[in-house]
Design a protein around this motif. Sequence first.
Motif, mmCIF file in Angstrom:
data_model
loop_
_atom_site.group_PDB
_atom_site.id
_atom_site.type_symbol
_atom_site.label_atom_id
_atom_site.label_comp_id
_atom_site.label_asym_id
_atom_site.label_seq_id
_atom_site.Cartn_x
_atom_site.Cartn_y
_atom_site.Cartn_z
ATOM 1 N N GLY A 38 72.508 -43.157 -33.140
ATOM 2 C CA GLY A 38 71.414 -43.878 -33.921
ATOM 3 C C GLY A 38 72.039 -44.747 -35.177
ATOM 4 N N LEU A 39 72.778 -43.821 -36.019
ATOM 5 C CA LEU A 39 73.386 -44.521 -37.294
ATOM 6 C C LEU A 39 74.408 -45.542 -36.777
ATOM 7 N N THR A 40 75.002 -45.369 -35.832
ATOM 8 C CA THR A 40 76.151 -46.548 -35.322
ATOM 9 C C THR A 40 75.230 -47.762 -34.875
ATOM 10 N N LEU A 41 74.066 -47.587 -34.197
ATOM 11 C CA LEU A 41 73.367 -48.499 -34.034
ATOM 12 C C LEU A 41 72.844 -49.275 -35.060
ATOM 13 N N VAL A 42 72.348 -48.634 -36.102
ATOM 14 C CA VAL A 42 71.802 -49.198 -37.384
ATOM 15 C C VAL A 42 72.835 -49.950 -37.895
ATOM 16 N N ARG A 43 74.022 -49.549 -38.033
ATOM 17 C CA ARG A 43 74.927 -50.084 -38.902
ATOM 18 C C ARG A 43 75.379 -51.516 -37.953
ATOM 19 N N ASN A 44 75.114 -51.222 -36.816
ATOM 20 C CA ASN A 44 75.893 -52.627 -36.272
ATOM 21 C C ASN A 44 74.871 -53.552 -35.942
ATOM 22 N N GLU A 45 73.691 -53.389 -36.483
ATOM 23 C CA GLU A 45 72.513 -54.273 -36.082
ATOM 24 C C GLU A 45 73.049 -55.614 -36.724
ATOM 25 N N GLY A 46 72.234 -56.540 -35.938
ATOM 26 C CA GLY A 46 72.843 -57.890 -36.292
ATOM 27 C C GLY A 46 73.739 -58.329 -35.596
ATOM 28 N N ASN A 47 74.714 -57.492 -35.058
ATOM 29 C CA ASN A 47 75.734 -58.021 -34.065
ATOM 30 C C ASN A 47 75.205 -58.382 -32.746
ATOM 31 N N ASP A 48 74.306 -57.494 -32.554
ATOM 32 C CA ASP A 48 73.870 -57.559 -31.054
ATOM 33 C C ASP A 48 72.456 -58.421 -31.206
ATOM 34 N N GLU A 49 72.747 -59.696 -30.788
ATOM 35 C CA GLU A 49 71.537 -60.794 -30.919
ATOM 36 C C GLU A 49 70.619 -60.623 -32.053
ATOM 37 N N GLY A 50 71.276 -60.344 -33.035
ATOM 38 C CA GLY A 50 70.352 -60.365 -34.424
ATOM 39 C C GLY A 50 69.303 -59.162 -34.312
ATOM 40 N N LYS A 51 69.859 -58.054 -33.727
ATOM 41 C CA LYS A 51 68.826 -56.906 -33.695
ATOM 42 C C LYS A 51 68.781 -56.241 -34.938
ATOM 43 N N GLU A 52 67.683 -56.429 -35.766
ATOM 44 C CA GLU A 52 67.624 -55.707 -36.691
ATOM 45 C C GLU A 52 66.391 -55.116 -36.667
ATOM 46 N N PHE A 53 66.571 -53.818 -36.801
ATOM 47 C CA PHE A 53 65.425 -52.734 -36.611
ATOM 48 C C PHE A 53 64.489 -52.893 -37.650
ATOM 49 N N ASP A 54 63.261 -52.779 -37.286
ATOM 50 C CA ASP A 54 62.202 -52.783 -38.163
ATOM 51 C C ASP A 54 61.533 -51.090 -38.641
ATOM 52 N N VAL A 55 61.860 -50.534 -37.497
ATOM 53 C CA VAL A 55 61.465 -48.993 -37.795
ATOM 54 C C VAL A 55 62.269 -48.084 -37.182
ATOM 55 N N VAL A 56 62.642 -46.857 -37.528
ATOM 56 C CA VAL A 56 63.265 -45.909 -36.812
ATOM 57 C C VAL A 56 62.162 -44.709 -36.646
ATOM 58 N N LEU A 57 62.176 -44.526 -35.309
ATOM 59 C CA LEU A 57 61.440 -43.203 -34.906
ATOM 60 C C LEU A 57 62.050 -42.226 -34.379
ATOM 61 N N THR A 58 62.139 -41.067 -35.137
ATOM 62 C CA THR A 58 62.996 -39.970 -34.501
ATOM 63 C C THR A 58 62.598 -38.610 -34.780
ATOM 64 N N ASP A 59 63.022 -37.925 -33.841
ATOM 65 C CA ASP A 59 62.552 -36.446 -33.580
ATOM 66 C C ASP A 59 63.262 -35.590 -34.765
ATOM 67 N N LEU A 60 62.681 -34.761 -35.333
ATOM 68 C CA LEU A 60 62.849 -34.146 -36.434
ATOM 69 C C LEU A 60 64.191 -33.438 -36.040
ATOM 70 N N ASP A 61 63.701 -32.460 -34.911
ATOM 71 C CA ASP A 61 64.660 -31.392 -34.323
ATOM 72 C C ASP A 61 65.634 -31.834 -33.457
ATOM 73 N N LEU A 62 66.527 -32.163 -33.881
ATOM 74 C CA LEU A 62 67.523 -33.014 -32.817
ATOM 75 C C LEU A 62 68.477 -31.939 -32.443
ATOM 76 N N LYS A 63 69.208 -31.931 -31.257
ATOM 77 C CA LYS A 63 70.321 -30.964 -30.949
ATOM 78 C C LYS A 63 71.449 -31.753 -30.609
ATOM 79 N N GLY A 64 71.842 -32.780 -31.026
ATOM 80 C CA GLY A 64 72.913 -33.723 -30.470
ATOM 81 C C GLY A 64 74.226 -32.891 -30.451
ATOM 82 N N PRO A 65 75.435 -33.442 -30.390
ATOM 83 C CA PRO A 65 76.643 -32.926 -30.095
ATOM 84 C C PRO A 65 77.230 -32.645 -31.493
ATOM 85 N N THR A 66 77.053 -33.264 -32.304
ATOM 86 C CA THR A 66 77.498 -32.723 -33.739
ATOM 87 C C THR A 66 76.341 -31.829 -34.393
#
Length: 515
Positions: A38-66
């Motif tokens: 998610g953070l990488t996507l936010v950081r790279n926003e603007g590169n991908d057809e000017g994709k600047e996010f307006d909102v982030v909707l996230t699960d509170l309890d994430l169990k990702g690799p890190t």
Amino acid sequence: MKPKVLLIEDDPNDVEIFGRILEEEGYEVTSADNVDQGLTLVRNEGNDEGKEFDVVLTDLDLKGPTGREGRELVVELRRSKPHLPVILMTGLPLRSGDPTADIAIDVIQLGAFDYISKALDPREDKTFRADLAEMVDHAVASKQLMAGLQPRPDAATEDKPAADKIVGNSRVMQNVYKEIGRVAATPVTVLVRGETGTGKELVARAIYSHGDRAAQPFIVVNCTAIPENLLESELFGHEQGAFTGANLRRIGRFEQAHCGTIFLDEIGDMDLKLQQKLLRVLQEQTIERVGGKEPIRVDVRIIAATHRNLELAVEENEFRQDLYFRLNVAVISLPPLRERKEDIRDLVEYFIECYGSELALRKQADGTFISMIQHGPKAAIEREAVMCLEAQSWPGNVRELRSVVRKALVLANGYTITTDTVRKALDQARPPSPALQQPFATLVGSVLASAKNGERENVIADLIEVVERELYGEALRRAKGDQSRAARWLGVSRPTMRERLLRYGLHSVRERSTD
Ligand SMILES: Nc1ncnc2c1ncn2[C@@H]1O[C@H](COP(=O)(O)OP(=O)(O)OP(=O)(O)O)[C@@H](O)[C@H]1O
Ligand SMILES: [Mg+2]
């Protein structure tokens, strides 16, 4: 353009469900399955057809690799992208007292925009869907506000910077943005409160321009500026011959604002008779022209503002209690600048940008002007100079800060604004108070009289400032500029001494010393 939502969810099922809901509600969705992605996507926003996010909707309890959780995402985004609102979804319904609620409160305090608990069957649950869509809409509106509204075509002047941008990322201002987002799209009457110069009119305009009446008129009536006997006809209009001098029928402001919004500024100063008529408008949505016999239906959204303490005014029978209750439903309170000093730096930079180019003109020998912005250093401000501004108490709030920055820009003449320049600008803006030259009892009397008239609010703070300024200045003068000695005499610590000298611009007292 569709608002862009970044959905962070580790459960593929939920990605599918929420992604679908959001798309059906009209958003463009990009998904990530862990915080890092998610953070990488936010950081790279603007590169991908000017994709600047307006909102982030996230699960509170994430169990990702890190194993990083939604909580850390909020902290990270708050730091790197303070304008990007984050909405958290929690798995369980929140009840106060249970650990999930604690976490949710905690993340809101960290700076999440809002949170919502997932419904058992999100796709079928209409209330949940409506709540989620509303929350995302508010978040989008809030982000746009922070990023600034479109500049208006009219030029910048002393009282109006070129844009209606609301600047400030402090927690209290974030709450203000949320409130604006909440009320903008509804028809409710809004009362904007706050000391003078805190931005009440700016907020009223933001509510208007983010609502569904933005294409309709926005009519401003300043209840103080119009003489009492004329205000009624100004607001409601009059019929021909209604009173001496009423030669023609006149359409009032309420009728002009039909289908739009009326901004009643300084409503606390309206006289009681008119307050009663206004109450009727609020209750019945009809007005009557002065001298008219027929009630006229009006559909007007009302935004009111006041710097007065309305509760006190009610107590003193200067403001009708029934009108107060009617107005006191959706209230947006703007905090004074001294309670959000973290906004000062942003505001200063914003004002430099607004006025810098206008003022950084240097006269050349041949009488023509060149702009230092293009030919020289861009107007900037020293760190210490900002600190000096942060140390002030700002009784006139943002308006006062703006005027000091403008003066400093003129004094700096296109070069970097130094602490010295700021001090000079402060001195010019606030000539040394003659207050203590009158007997203290007289001073107390006059200050209380103006508080009673609603002209002042922070009597104690103001008086303490007058007394402190005098004490610190005089002590330093008598100590011939020796700060340690002066601090000892006053019984304060060195850091307090330094802070006060900075606040009151008394560093140069020694040079002015005559004994
Ligand atoms: N957060 C802010 N960001 C940028 N500019 C601001 C902000 N708050 C106030 N200002 C500017 O300060 C000035 C005063 O704001 P505004 O007129 O809205 O204050 P007010 O609360 O209505 O004051 P008053 O009670 O004296 O009428 C305006 O020029 C406005 O643009
Ligand atoms: Mg105002």
